[in-house]
Design an enzyme around this catalytic site. Structure first.
Site, mmCIF file in Angstrom:
data_model
loop_
_atom_site.group_PDB
_atom_site.id
_atom_site.type_symbol
_atom_site.label_atom_id
_atom_site.label_comp_id
_atom_site.label_asym_id
_atom_site.label_seq_id
_atom_site.Cartn_x
_atom_site.Cartn_y
_atom_site.Cartn_z
ATOM 1 N N HIS A 1 -43.818 -3.770 14.924
ATOM 2 C CA HIS A 1 -44.537 -2.510 14.727
ATOM 3 C C HIS A 1 -44.224 -1.568 15.899
ATOM 4 O O HIS A 1 -44.228 -2.006 17.034
ATOM 5 C CB HIS A 1 -46.040 -2.771 14.685
ATOM 6 C CG HIS A 1 -46.838 -1.507 14.608
ATOM 7 N ND1 HIS A 1 -46.911 -0.766 13.449
ATOM 8 C CD2 HIS A 1 -47.561 -0.852 15.544
ATOM 9 C CE1 HIS A 1 -47.667 0.301 13.669
ATOM 10 N NE2 HIS A 1 -48.071 0.271 14.941
ATOM 11 N N GLY B 1 -24.693 12.385 -9.537
ATOM 12 C CA GLY B 1 -24.593 10.996 -9.076
ATOM 13 C C GLY B 1 -24.535 10.994 -7.551
ATOM 14 O O GLY B 1 -24.759 12.023 -6.903
ATOM 15 N N ASP C 1 -12.810 -1.327 -7.582
ATOM 16 C CA ASP C 1 -12.969 -0.225 -8.540
ATOM 17 C C ASP C 1 -12.072 -0.428 -9.759
ATOM 18 O O ASP C 1 -12.393 0.022 -10.857
ATOM 19 C CB ASP C 1 -12.589 1.112 -7.873
ATOM 20 C CG ASP C 1 -13.709 1.658 -6.987
ATOM 21 O OD1 ASP C 1 -14.656 0.909 -6.698
ATOM 22 O OD2 ASP C 1 -13.612 2.827 -6.570
ATOM 23 N N GLY D 1 -6.952 1.131 4.145
ATOM 24 C CA GLY D 1 -8.374 1.505 4.184
ATOM 25 C C GLY D 1 -8.851 2.069 2.852
ATOM 26 O O GLY D 1 -10.052 2.145 2.603
ATOM 27 N N GLY E 1 -17.498 11.332 -11.948
ATOM 28 C CA GLY E 1 -17.114 9.929 -12.086
ATOM 29 C C GLY E 1 -15.663 9.684 -11.711
ATOM 30 O O GLY E 1 -14.939 10.602 -11.314
ATOM 31 N N ARG E 2 -15.266 8.425 -11.832
ATOM 32 C CA ARG E 2 -13.930 8.023 -11.421
ATOM 33 C C ARG E 2 -13.284 7.192 -12.525
ATOM 34 O O ARG E 2 -13.963 6.647 -13.376
ATOM 35 C CB ARG E 2 -14.012 7.210 -10.116
ATOM 36 C CG ARG E 2 -14.654 8.012 -8.992
ATOM 37 C CD ARG E 2 -14.704 7.236 -7.685
ATOM 38 N NE ARG E 2 -13.406 6.936 -7.141
ATOM 39 C CZ ARG E 2 -12.646 7.795 -6.466
ATOM 40 N NH1 ARG E 2 -13.065 9.021 -6.246
ATOM 41 N NH2 ARG E 2 -11.471 7.438 -5.993
ATOM 42 N N GLY F 1 -22.425 17.216 -11.696
ATOM 43 C CA GLY F 1 -22.702 15.775 -11.628
ATOM 44 C C GLY F 1 -23.685 15.442 -10.526
ATOM 45 O O GLY F 1 -23.432 15.736 -9.363
ATOM 46 N N GLU G 1 0.855 -1.191 0.000
ATOM 47 C CA GLU G 1 0.000 0.000 0.000
ATOM 48 C C GLU G 1 0.886 1.234 0.000
ATOM 49 O O GLU G 1 1.790 1.362 0.810
ATOM 50 C CB GLU G 1 -0.926 -0.020 1.229
ATOM 51 C CG GLU G 1 -1.706 1.261 1.472
ATOM 52 C CD GLU G 1 -2.609 1.685 0.305
ATOM 53 O OE1 GLU G 1 -3.482 0.922 -0.090
ATOM 54 O OE2 GLU G 1 -2.397 2.809 -0.212
ATOM 55 N N LYS H 1 -19.938 9.951 5.135
ATOM 56 C CA LYS H 1 -21.102 9.621 5.957
ATOM 57 C C LYS H 1 -21.061 10.343 7.298
ATOM 58 O O LYS H 1 -22.100 10.687 7.865
ATOM 59 C CB LYS H 1 -21.204 8.112 6.173
ATOM 60 C CG LYS H 1 -22.123 7.433 5.193
ATOM 61 C CD LYS H 1 -21.543 7.184 3.831
ATOM 62 C CE LYS H 1 -21.934 8.103 2.749
ATOM 63 N NZ LYS H 1 -21.308 7.806 1.444
HETATM 64 C C1 LIG Z 1 -16.801 10.612 -1.762
HETATM 65 C C2 LIG Z 1 -17.029 9.141 -1.936
HETATM 66 C C3 LIG Z 1 -18.004 8.505 -1.205
HETATM 67 C C4 LIG Z 1 -18.209 7.150 -1.342
HETATM 68 N N1 LIG Z 1 -19.191 6.552 -0.611
HETATM 69 C C5 LIG Z 1 -19.419 5.235 -0.748
HETATM 70 C C6 LIG Z 1 -20.422 4.601 0.024
HETATM 71 O O1 LIG Z 1 -21.108 5.225 0.820
HETATM 72 N N2 LIG Z 1 -20.590 3.268 -0.126
HETATM 73 C C7 LIG Z 1 -19.844 2.535 -1.019
HETATM 74 O O2 LIG Z 1 -20.043 1.324 -1.111
HETATM 75 N N3 LIG Z 1 -18.873 3.116 -1.752
HETATM 76 C C8 LIG Z 1 -18.660 4.442 -1.633
HETATM 77 N N4 LIG Z 1 -17.648 5.020 -2.358
HETATM 78 C C9 LIG Z 1 -16.861 4.185 -3.275
HETATM 79 C C10 LIG Z 1 -15.807 3.398 -2.505
HETATM 80 O O3 LIG Z 1 -14.987 4.278 -1.784
HETATM 81 C C11 LIG Z 1 -14.974 2.584 -3.490
HETATM 82 O O4 LIG Z 1 -15.831 1.806 -4.297
HETATM 83 C C12 LIG Z 1 -14.031 1.654 -2.748
HETATM 84 O O5 LIG Z 1 -13.122 2.382 -1.947
HETATM 85 C C13 LIG Z 1 -13.240 0.799 -3.746
HETATM 86 O O6 LIG Z 1 -12.413 -0.064 -3.054
HETATM 87 P P1 LIG Z 1 -11.069 -0.659 -3.701
HETATM 88 O O7 LIG Z 1 -10.467 -1.502 -2.652
HETATM 89 O O8 LIG Z 1 -11.385 -1.236 -5.015
HETATM 90 O O9 LIG Z 1 -10.169 0.615 -4.003
HETATM 91 P P2 LIG Z 1 -9.667 1.821 -3.099
HETATM 92 O O10 LIG Z 1 -10.517 2.038 -1.929
HETATM 93 O O11 LIG Z 1 -9.485 2.933 -4.064
HETATM 94 O O12 LIG Z 1 -8.265 1.321 -2.565
HETATM 95 C C14 LIG Z 1 -7.183 1.151 -3.414
HETATM 96 C C15 LIG Z 1 -5.909 1.291 -2.623
HETATM 97 O O13 LIG Z 1 -4.827 0.962 -3.458
HETATM 98 C C16 LIG Z 1 -3.765 1.862 -3.223
HETATM 99 N N5 LIG Z 1 -2.936 1.863 -4.418
HETATM 100 C C17 LIG Z 1 -3.257 2.284 -5.663
HETATM 101 N N6 LIG Z 1 -2.238 2.049 -6.518
HETATM 102 C C18 LIG Z 1 -1.254 1.474 -5.795
HETATM 103 C C19 LIG Z 1 0.025 0.986 -6.111
HETATM 104 N N7 LIG Z 1 0.502 1.027 -7.353
HETATM 105 N N8 LIG Z 1 0.782 0.466 -5.123
HETATM 106 C C20 LIG Z 1 0.320 0.408 -3.839
HETATM 107 N N9 LIG Z 1 -0.894 0.846 -3.484
HETATM 108 C C21 LIG Z 1 -1.680 1.363 -4.461
HETATM 109 C C22 LIG Z 1 -4.454 3.177 -2.949
HETATM 110 O O14 LIG Z 1 -3.606 4.040 -2.199
HETATM 111 C C23 LIG Z 1 -5.660 2.715 -2.137
HETATM 112 O O15 LIG Z 1 -5.399 2.694 -0.759
HETATM 113 C C24 LIG Z 1 -17.414 6.395 -2.234
HETATM 114 C C25 LIG Z 1 -16.405 7.018 -2.972
HETATM 115 C C26 LIG Z 1 -16.211 8.374 -2.824
HETATM 116 C C27 LIG Z 1 -15.121 9.036 -3.607
#
Ligand SMILES: Cc1cc2nc3c(=O)[nH]c(=O)nc-3n(C[C@H](O)[C@H](O)[C@H](O)COP(=O)(O)OP(=O)(O)OC[C@H]3O[C@@H](n4cnc5c(N)ncnc54)[C@H](O)[C@@H]3O)c2cc1C
Length: 482
Positions: free
Chosen positions: A461, A195, A327, A53, A286-287, A193, A48, A65
Site C-alpha cells: 500500500h 481499434g 500475425d 525486429g 486492420g491488418r 477505425g 529477413e 509506445k
Molecule cells: C502501430 C502498431 C502498434 C502495435 N502495438 C502493439 C503493442 O503494443 N503490443 C503488441 O503486442 N502488439 C502490437 N502490435 C502488433 C505487433 O506489432 C505484431 O503482432 C507483431 O509484430 C507480430 O509479430 P510477427 O513476428 O508475427 O510479425 P512481424 O513483426 O510482422 O515480423 C515479420 C517479419 O517478417 C519479414 N518478412 C515478411 N515476409 C518476408 C519474406 N518473404 N522474406 C523475409 N522476410 C520477410 C518482415 O520484414 C518482418 O520483419 C502493433 C502493431 C502496430 C501496427
C-alpha cells in the site's frame, strides 16, 4: 550435419550445408523462435528482407509506445499539472522530437536483436524468403541462395489493410506505417477505425494539439473488448475532446490540395451519410497476413479464407516440416502472442514436449489514457460458460488511494471467477497502469489461482495493484475499501 549449441564457442558462422531450422521473418515471432531453437542446440538461419525486429520493434509496439509516453506527459502537465502546482500554460510542443526519440528507440532495439542473433550463433540472411519445397527456402534480393533445413518456420507477419480505392501517400493519407515517421501535427486528423492502433494514434495526436475525429463502423470502440471497458474509454476520450462516431462506415475519400474529404454512411437504417473533412487521415481498419509471396501454393501449404496460414495446435501447417506463427496465422495480432507461439512451435517441432499454447491466457493491451488490458473470457463468455453463479468482483479506481494521488481515477478492475472454486477465468482493467496490472492476473491464471488466493496475497500500500486485491475480495463477497 553439424549441430551447434549455445556451448559452441568457435565463433564461426557456417554458411553451407543444411540447417536444422530456417525461419522466414525476424519479427518478435521469428527471432524469438530462432533463439529458442539455438538454445536447444539447433543450427538456425533466419531470413529477413528488412530490419530485424519486425513490425513490433520498427513500426508497431515500440515506436508507438514512445509517442504515447510523450502524449501522456503532455496530458499530465496540461490536465493534471494544476493539482500539483505545475503551471503548463506556456507549453511548447515539438512533435518532430518525439518522432526522433521514437525512431532512435526502434534503431537501438533493432541493433539489440541483431546482437542477440549473433550471440546465439544464428545466421541472419538478408533477403526475401520463399518456400522452395517442404525443406527449402529460396532467398532472393540482397542475398541469392537456397537455404535447406530439416524444418521451416514461417513468421512473415502482416501488413496494413487498405480498402480498395484508397491511396496511401504519407502526406495526407496514412497507415500506421507512414504516420510513425510523420513529424507534423495537422489541425484536423480523421482516424478510420477505433481499434487499438486507431485509438492510440488518436490519443497521441489529440494530446499534441490536433482536433481528432474517430469513426468506427461497429457500435463500440475497441470491438471485442468488454463493453463496460469500452464505455469508459469512449467517455474519457470525449472528455479529452476526441470526437467518436460509432456506427459510421467509411465509404470513400477524395484528396485535394489542403484536405481530405471522407464520405461516410451510417450503419443504422434511416440515418443519412455525410462528408467529413480533415487535413490528414489515418486508415486503421486492420491488418492482413503477408502470405501471398511465400510460395505457399507451390509448396501445398493451405491458408484460410482471409489469407492467414492454417496451423494445428502444434503450429504445424498441413505440410509436416513447415510450421507457422505470429500475425501470419491470425488470432490476436500481438507481439507477445507471436513470441510465445515461436517458442511453442520450436519446442514442439524438436521433440521438447510441452502443452500447446493456451491462447485464452494471452493478455491484450491498449496504451492510451486510460489504458486498457484484458485476459481470458469476457463477462458474456464467462456467463455463458458458468451461468448466473459466475463470481464478478469489481473495484473502481475512484476508491484507490494511489490512483487518486496520481490524479488518474477513471476506470476499474473487473475479475471473473468460476463459481465452484473461485478460479479466475478472466479480467478486464481500464485505467491508469492497466497494462502493467494485467500481468498479475496472467500469473494467477497460469497457476490456476483463485480470487481467495489473490485475496490472501499481501499487496503493498499504496499501489494500483491493490485494485486487483480489492476486486478479488469483491468476488469473494468481502470488499473492504468499496
Ligand atoms: C502501430 C502498431 C502498434 C502495435 N502495438 C502493439 C503493442 O503494443 N503490443 C503488441 O503486442 N502488439 C502490437 N502490435 C502488433 C505487433 O506489432 C505484431 O503482432 C507483431 O509484430 C507480430 O509479430 P510477427 O513476428 O508475427 O510479425 P512481424 O513483426 O510482422 O515480423 C515479420 C517479419 O517478417 C519479414 N518478412 C515478411 N515476409 C518476408 C519474406 N518473404 N522474406 C523475409 N522476410 C520477410 C518482415 O520484414 C518482418 O520483419 C502493433 C502493431 C502496430 C501496427
Amino acid at each position: 550435419m553439424t549441430t551447434k549449441g549455445r556451448d559452441d564457442t568457435s565463433g564461426r558462422h557456417d554458411t553451407s550445408g543444411r540447417y536444422d531450422l530456417a525461419v522466414v521473418g525476424a519479427g518478435p515471432g521469428g527471432y524469438v523462435a530462432a533463439i529458442r531453437a539455438a538454445q536447444l542446440g539447433k543450427r538456425v538461419a533466419v531470413i529477413e528482407r528488412d530490419r530485424p525486429g519486425g513490425v513490433c520493434l520498427n513500426w508497431g509496439c515500440i515506436p508507438s509506445k514512445a509517442l504515447l509516453t510523450g502524449a501522456e506527459l503532455v496530458e499530465n502537465l496540461r490536465s493534471h499539472g494544476d493539482s500539483f502546482g505545475v503551471e503548463a500554460g506556456g507549453l511548447r510542443l515539438d512533435y518532430g522530437k518525439a518522432i526522433d526519440h521514437s525512431r532512435r528507440t526502434s534503431d537501438r532495439l533493432c541493433k539489440g536483436v541483431q546482437s542477440l542473433l549473433k550471440k546465439n550463433r544464428i545466421e541472419l540472411i538478408q533477403g526475401s524468403g520463399r518456400l522452395a519445397g517442404p525443406n527449402a527456402v529460396a532467398v532472393t534480393g540482397a542475398t541469392e541462395r537456397l537455404v535447406e533445413a530439416e524444418r521451416v518456420l514461417l513468421a512473415a507477419g502482416s501488413t496494413e489493410f487498405v480498402p480498395p480505392g484508397v491511396t496511401v501517400d504519407g502526406e495526407r493519407v496514412f497507415t500506421s506505417r507512414e504516420i510513425l515517421e510523420s513529424k507534423t501535427i495537422p489541425e484536423r486528423l480523421l482516424v478510420i477505425g477505433a481499434g487499438a492502433v486507431g485509438l492510440e494514434f488518436a490519443y497521441v495526436y489529440a494530446m499534441y494539439g490536433s482536433r481528432v475525429t474517430v469513426i468506427e463502423m461497429l457500435d463500440q470502440v475497441i470491438p471485442g473488448a468488454d463493453p463496460e471497458v469500452a464505455a469508459v474509454v469512449q467517455r474519457e476520450f470525449r472528455r479529452k475532446g476526441i470526437e467518436i462516431r460509432l456506427g459510421t462506415r467509411f465509404e470513400e475519400m477524395k484528396v485535394s490540395n489542403g484536405s481530405v474529404r471522407v464520405s461516410v454512411s451510417r450503419t443504422k437504417e434511416g440515418e443519412a451519410g455525410e462528408e467529413l473533412e480533415a487535413n490528414q487521415v489515418l486508415v486503421a481498419i486492420g491488418r492482413r497476413a503477408l502470405s501471398a509471396d511465400l510460395g505457399l501454393e507451390e509448396a501445398g501449404v493451405t491458408i484460410d479464407a482471409r489469407g492467414f496460414v492454417s496451423v494445428d495446435d502444434r503450429l504445424t501447417t498441413n505440410v509436416p516440416s513447415v510450421s507457422a506463427i505470429g500475425d501470419l496465422v491470425g488470432g490476436p495480432l500481438l507481439a507477445h502472442k507471436a513470441s510465445e507461439e515461436g517458442v511453442a512451435a520450436v519446442e514442439l517441432m524438436f521433440g521438447h514436449e510441452r502443452p500447446p499454447l493456451d491462447h485464452r491466457k494471452i493478455p491484450a493491451c491498449i496504451y492510451t489514457q486510460p489504458q486498457v488490458a484484458w485476459i481470458g473470457l469476457t463477462e458474456a463468455e464467462a456467463r455463458a460458460a458458468h451461468g448466473d453463479d459466475l463470481r464478478v468482483g469489481k473495484f473502481p479506481f475512484t476508491a484507490s488511494g494511489k490512483a487518486l494521488a496520481a490524479a488518474h481515477s477513471a476506470g476499474f478492475v473487473k475479475i471473473l471467477a468460476e463459481p465452484r472454486y473461485g478460479e479466475i477465468v478472466g479480467a478486464h482493467v481500464v485505467g491508469y497502469g492497466a497494462t502493467e496490472l494485467i500481468a498479475e492476473i496472467g500469473l494467477a491464471m497460469t497457476l490456476e489461482a483463485t480470487t481467495a488466493e489473490i485475496a490472501a496475497t499481501s499487496h503493498a500500500h499504496p499501489t494500483l495493484a491493490e485494485a486487483i486485491l480489492e476486486a478479488s475480495l469483491a468476488a469473494e463477497g468481502r470488499s473492504i475499501n468499496f
